[in-house]
Design a protein around this motif. Structure first.
Motif, PDB file in Angstrom:
ATOM      1  N   ASP A   1      36.036  30.218  52.793  1.00  0.00           N
ATOM      2  CA  ASP A   1      35.694  30.584  54.173  1.00  0.00           C
ATOM      3  C   ASP A   1      34.645  31.688  54.243  1.00  0.00           C
ATOM      4  O   ASP A   1      33.973  31.836  55.252  1.00  0.00           O
ATOM      5  CB  ASP A   1      36.951  31.046  54.928  1.00  0.00           C
ATOM      6  CG  ASP A   1      37.895  29.886  55.211  1.00  0.00           C
ATOM      7  OD1 ASP A   1      37.416  28.731  55.260  1.00  0.00           O
ATOM      8  OD2 ASP A   1      39.104  30.133  55.376  1.00  0.00           O
ATOM      9  N   THR A   2      34.504  32.468  53.184  1.00  0.00           N
ATOM     10  CA  THR A   2      33.522  33.557  53.158  1.00  0.00           C
ATOM     11  C   THR A   2      32.108  33.010  53.027  1.00  0.00           C
ATOM     12  O   THR A   2      31.165  33.598  53.550  1.00  0.00           O
ATOM     13  CB  THR A   2      33.811  34.513  51.977  1.00  0.00           C
ATOM     14  OG1 THR A   2      35.187  34.862  51.998  1.00  0.00           O
ATOM     15  CG2 THR A   2      32.968  35.764  52.061  1.00  0.00           C
ATOM     16  N   ALA A   3      31.969  31.889  52.347  1.00  0.00           N
ATOM     17  CA  ALA A   3      30.645  31.295  52.141  1.00  0.00           C
ATOM     18  C   ALA A   3      30.046  30.879  53.479  1.00  0.00           C
ATOM     19  O   ALA A   3      30.762  30.503  54.400  1.00  0.00           O
ATOM     20  CB  ALA A   3      30.751  30.091  51.211  1.00  0.00           C
ATOM     21  N   GLY A   4      28.735  30.983  53.584  1.00  0.00           N
ATOM     22  CA  GLY A   4      28.056  30.555  54.802  1.00  0.00           C
ATOM     23  C   GLY A   4      26.797  31.355  55.059  1.00  0.00           C
ATOM     24  O   GLY A   4      26.337  32.121  54.215  1.00  0.00           O
ATOM     25  N   ARG A   5      26.248  31.170  56.272  1.00  0.00           N
ATOM     26  CA  ARG A   5      25.010  31.851  56.656  1.00  0.00           C
ATOM     27  C   ARG A   5      25.340  33.051  57.543  1.00  0.00           C
ATOM     28  O   ARG A   5      26.044  32.917  58.534  1.00  0.00           O
ATOM     29  CB  ARG A   5      24.100  30.889  57.412  1.00  0.00           C
ATOM     30  CG  ARG A   5      23.578  29.783  56.539  1.00  0.00           C
ATOM     31  CD  ARG A   5      22.602  28.900  57.338  1.00  0.00           C
ATOM     32  NE  ARG A   5      22.050  27.886  56.478  1.00  0.00           N
ATOM     33  CZ  ARG A   5      22.456  26.628  56.470  1.00  0.00           C
ATOM     34  NH1 ARG A   5      23.391  26.229  57.303  1.00  0.00           N
ATOM     35  NH2 ARG A   5      21.916  25.762  55.647  1.00  0.00           N
ATOM     36  N   TYR A   6      24.780  34.187  57.170  1.00  0.00           N
ATOM     37  CA  TYR A   6      25.008  35.419  57.907  1.00  0.00           C
ATOM     38  C   TYR A   6      23.690  35.948  58.459  1.00  0.00           C
ATOM     39  O   TYR A   6      22.631  35.764  57.860  1.00  0.00           O
ATOM     40  CB  TYR A   6      25.625  36.482  56.991  1.00  0.00           C
ATOM     41  CG  TYR A   6      27.059  36.200  56.604  1.00  0.00           C
ATOM     42  CD1 TYR A   6      28.103  36.761  57.316  1.00  0.00           C
ATOM     43  CD2 TYR A   6      27.354  35.383  55.515  1.00  0.00           C
ATOM     44  CE1 TYR A   6      29.422  36.513  56.963  1.00  0.00           C
ATOM     45  CE2 TYR A   6      28.664  35.126  55.155  1.00  0.00           C
ATOM     46  CZ  TYR A   6      29.697  35.694  55.881  1.00  0.00           C
ATOM     47  OH  TYR A   6      31.002  35.443  55.532  1.00  0.00           O
ATOM     48  N   ARG A   7      23.796  36.632  59.596  1.00  0.00           N
ATOM     49  CA  ARG A   7      22.663  37.325  60.210  1.00  0.00           C
ATOM     50  C   ARG A   7      23.179  38.640  60.766  1.00  0.00           C
ATOM     51  O   ARG A   7      24.364  38.772  61.041  1.00  0.00           O
ATOM     52  CB  ARG A   7      22.059  36.519  61.367  1.00  0.00           C
ATOM     53  CG  ARG A   7      21.346  35.287  60.900  1.00  0.00           C
ATOM     54  CD  ARG A   7      20.813  34.512  62.094  1.00  0.00           C
ATOM     55  NE  ARG A   7      19.756  33.645  61.611  1.00  0.00           N
ATOM     56  CZ  ARG A   7      18.603  33.466  62.201  1.00  0.00           C
ATOM     57  NH1 ARG A   7      18.344  34.062  63.337  1.00  0.00           N
ATOM     58  NH2 ARG A   7      17.699  32.674  61.701  1.00  0.00           N
ATOM     59  N   CYS A   8      22.291  39.586  60.939  1.00  0.00           N
ATOM     60  CA  CYS A   8      22.714  40.830  61.571  1.00  0.00           C
ATOM     61  C   CYS A   8      21.681  41.263  62.602  1.00  0.00           C
ATOM     62  O   CYS A   8      20.533  40.827  62.583  1.00  0.00           O
ATOM     63  CB  CYS A   8      22.973  41.922  60.538  1.00  0.00           C
ATOM     64  SG  CYS A   8      21.598  42.315  59.475  1.00  0.00           S
ATOM     65  N   LEU A   9      22.129  42.105  63.524  1.00  0.00           N
ATOM     66  CA  LEU A   9      21.273  42.683  64.537  1.00  0.00           C
ATOM     67  C   LEU A   9      21.847  44.045  64.902  1.00  0.00           C
ATOM     68  O   LEU A   9      23.000  44.337  64.600  1.00  0.00           O
ATOM     69  CB  LEU A   9      21.141  41.786  65.764  1.00  0.00           C
ATOM     70  CG  LEU A   9      22.395  41.449  66.563  1.00  0.00           C
ATOM     71  CD1 LEU A   9      21.973  41.067  67.987  1.00  0.00           C
ATOM     72  CD2 LEU A   9      23.153  40.298  65.950  1.00  0.00           C
ATOM     73  N   TYR A  10      21.039  44.884  65.492  1.00  0.00           N
ATOM     74  CA  TYR A  10      21.501  46.221  65.843  1.00  0.00           C
ATOM     75  C   TYR A  10      21.213  46.532  67.301  1.00  0.00           C
ATOM     76  O   TYR A  10      20.363  45.911  67.936  1.00  0.00           O
ATOM     77  CB  TYR A  10      20.898  47.285  64.917  1.00  0.00           C
ATOM     78  CG  TYR A  10      19.395  47.399  64.960  1.00  0.00           C
ATOM     79  CD1 TYR A  10      18.768  48.332  65.782  1.00  0.00           C
ATOM     80  CD2 TYR A  10      18.598  46.580  64.170  1.00  0.00           C
ATOM     81  CE1 TYR A  10      17.383  48.433  65.817  1.00  0.00           C
ATOM     82  CE2 TYR A  10      17.221  46.677  64.203  1.00  0.00           C
ATOM     83  CZ  TYR A  10      16.621  47.601  65.024  1.00  0.00           C
ATOM     84  OH  TYR A  10      15.259  47.710  65.069  1.00  0.00           O
ATOM     85  N   TYR A  11      21.972  47.477  67.816  1.00  0.00           N
ATOM     86  CA  TYR A  11      21.874  47.900  69.206  1.00  0.00           C
ATOM     87  C   TYR A  11      21.378  49.325  69.243  1.00  0.00           C
ATOM     88  O   TYR A  11      21.880  50.179  68.513  1.00  0.00           O
ATOM     89  CB  TYR A  11      23.260  47.795  69.849  1.00  0.00           C
ATOM     90  CG  TYR A  11      23.305  48.105  71.323  1.00  0.00           C
ATOM     91  CD1 TYR A  11      22.925  47.157  72.251  1.00  0.00           C
ATOM     92  CD2 TYR A  11      23.749  49.340  71.770  1.00  0.00           C
ATOM     93  CE1 TYR A  11      22.983  47.427  73.615  1.00  0.00           C
ATOM     94  CE2 TYR A  11      23.813  49.623  73.123  1.00  0.00           C
ATOM     95  CZ  TYR A  11      23.430  48.651  74.044  1.00  0.00           C
ATOM     96  OH  TYR A  11      23.494  48.934  75.382  1.00  0.00           O
ATOM     97  N   LYS A  12      20.373  49.579  70.099  1.00  0.00           N
ATOM     98  CA  LYS A  12      19.831  50.929  70.214  1.00  0.00           C
ATOM     99  C   LYS A  12      19.263  51.118  71.610  1.00  0.00           C
ATOM    100  O   LYS A  12      18.530  50.254  72.099  1.00  0.00           O
ATOM    101  CB  LYS A  12      18.740  51.161  69.169  1.00  0.00           C
ATOM    102  CG  LYS A  12      18.112  52.536  69.252  1.00  0.00           C
ATOM    103  CD  LYS A  12      17.057  52.728  68.205  1.00  0.00           C
ATOM    104  CE  LYS A  12      16.460  54.105  68.393  1.00  0.00           C
ATOM    105  NZ  LYS A  12      15.541  54.476  67.392  1.00  0.00           N
ATOM    106  N   SER A  13      19.595  52.198  72.213  1.00  0.00           N
ATOM    107  CA  SER A  13      19.052  52.591  73.528  1.00  0.00           C
ATOM    108  C   SER A  13      19.153  51.477  74.563  1.00  0.00           C
ATOM    109  O   SER A  13      18.203  51.181  75.273  1.00  0.00           O
ATOM    110  CB  SER A  13      17.600  53.042  73.391  1.00  0.00           C
ATOM    111  OG  SER A  13      17.508  54.107  72.485  1.00  0.00           O
ATOM    112  N   GLY A  14      20.299  50.816  74.609  1.00  0.00           N
ATOM    113  CA  GLY A  14      20.534  49.816  75.651  1.00  0.00           C
ATOM    114  C   GLY A  14      19.973  48.440  75.384  1.00  0.00           C
ATOM    115  O   GLY A  14      19.993  47.594  76.264  1.00  0.00           O
TER     116      GLY A  14
END
Length: 195
Positions: free
Chosen positions: A95-108
């Motif tokens: 279940d850990t295998a797969g495609r990951y992405r990330c994003l961040y939040y800043k100043s609204g």
């Protein structure tokens, strides 16, 4: 007289446009996308830990890790001056295998999503693509653990060569000394017999 009725409507539209324009501009200018990587790498053995690392080009308030297809979202809040978020996955499974992405939040505003990280989990008995296995009979370069042994062998050989050179020099010096004493002894004996 009809112009007076349009003035409040025009004023309201102008005010709405002025208030809405910065919000639209902020939405259009999303933060640059972060980078994503995995430690020790994107291919891990079943049951082994892996850490997904997301890095932003600037400080952030929150980082979010998303997994495609599962809707898994993990968020990490930042401490001051932080530009990296680490998401440890302690024991990997199918279940850990797969495609990951990330994003961040800043100043609204949220940043754009990072590129995809394909996390592959393999069983222990399957060789990894990074493990070439025995491809040729050419010996590999020595590892850092072999250097002390190799240095000891080199020093031993150098000492042996020096010892042999010292023996040759001692023998040559002794032969030269003996030859000189022989010559001196002959001349001394000749001188004594001549008198």
């Amino acid at each position: 007289m009809g112009g007076g009725a349009q003035t409040p409507a025009l004023t309201a539209l102008l005010c709405l446009g002025l208030c809405w324009a910065p919000w639209v501009k902020a939405q259009a200018e999303a933060w640059p996308s972060p980078s994503i990587s995995a430690e020790p790498g994107p291919t891990v053995l079943l049951g082994q830990p892996v850490t997904i690392v997301c890095q932003s080009p600037a400080e952030f308030d929150t980082f979010r890790l998303e997994k495609e297809g599962r809707g898994v979202k993990i968020e990490r809040r930042a401490s001051p001056n932080q530009r990296e978020a680490r998401f440890p996955l302690l024991a990997t499974d199918a279940d850990t295998a797969g495609r990951y992405r990330c994003l961040y939040y800043k100043s609204g505003a949220w940043s754009e999503r990072s590129g995809e990280l394909e996390l592959v989990v393999i069983p222990e008995d399957v060789p990894r693509a990074s493990d070439p296995g025995p491809v040729s009979a050419v010996p590999s370069a020595p590892t850092s653990q072999e250097y002390p042994v190799l240095n000891g062998v080199r020093l031993g050989l150098a000492g042996l060569v020096l010892l042999i050179l010292a023996a040759i020099l001692a023998e040559a010096w002794h032969s030269l000394r003996r030859a000189r004493q022989g010559c001196l002894g002959w001349t001394q004996q000749g001188a004594l017999q001549g008198v």
